[in-house]
Scaffold this active site. Structure first.
Site, PDB file in Angstrom:
ATOM      1  N   CYS A  70       0.869  -1.382   0.019  1.00  0.00           N
ATOM      2  CA  CYS A  70      -0.018  -0.015   0.053  1.00  0.00           C
ATOM      3  C   CYS A  70       0.688   1.350   0.027  1.00  0.00           C
ATOM      4  O   CYS A  70       1.563   1.457   0.818  1.00  0.00           O
ATOM      5  CB  CYS A  70      -0.834  -0.077   1.153  1.00  0.00           C
ATOM      6  SG  CYS A  70      -1.740   1.540   1.630  1.00  0.00           S
ATOM      7  N   CYS A  73       0.085   3.547   2.673  1.00  0.00           N
ATOM      8  CA  CYS A  73       0.605   3.396   3.859  1.00  0.00           C
ATOM      9  C   CYS A  73       2.079   3.779   4.471  1.00  0.00           C
ATOM     10  O   CYS A  73       2.404   4.118   5.388  1.00  0.00           O
ATOM     11  CB  CYS A  73       0.350   1.766   4.113  1.00  0.00           C
ATOM     12  SG  CYS A  73      -1.456   1.322   3.916  1.00  0.00           S
TER      13      CYS A  73
END
Length: 145
Positions: A70, A73
């Protein structure tokens, strides 16, 4: 447990420490391993430690649910670390959902990154999407009594 005492899980040895709330600002140390209980940096959780840290900590605990694939993230990771350093009386922790799927499953994470704040084992707030350190600090401060 009285209101003057709280439980804090050691991020190093996972021991449960009972301590006076008034001493949370005094850099408390673990009664078992002697290391700091509130480190001012995110603790890496595993499938074995996530439930204990969330359920047994009485202090505000903010968990960043993230995944290695991600990009938002990964962009938020240093921001989360900076926010943790600015709020040392709050437990900041991270759980890598693609590595510990079973540890994340009970928390019903639907998008990444998602931060969930817990107090006394109960969810008190949830925030999805990447934030800056300033935004994280403001969000966490809004949750404190």
């Amino acid at each position: 447990m009285s209101e003057e005492n709280c439980h804090v899980i050691c991020p190093h040895c996972q021991a449960t420490n009972r301590m006076p709330v008034a001493k949370l600002n005094a850099v408390p140390k673990c009664g078992k391993c002697g290391k700091p209980l509130l480190t001012g940096s995110p603790n890496e959780l595993t499938g074995q430690t996530v439930n204990k840290v969330i359920q047994k900590n009485d202090v505000l605990t903010v968990v960043d649910f993230w995944a290695s694939w991600c990009q938002p993230c990964l962009m938020m990771a240093p921001e989360f670390k900076t926010a943790a350093s600015q709020l040392p009386q709050v437990v900041f922790a991270k759980l890598q959902t693609d590595k510990y799927e079973q540890g994340a499953a009970p928390y019903n994470i639907r998008s990444l990154p998602t931060m969930v704040a817990f107090r006394h084992g109960k969810e008190v707030a949830r925030q999805s999407g990447a934030l800056t350190a300033h935004q994280i600090v403001q969000w966490v401060k809004s949750l404190q009594p």
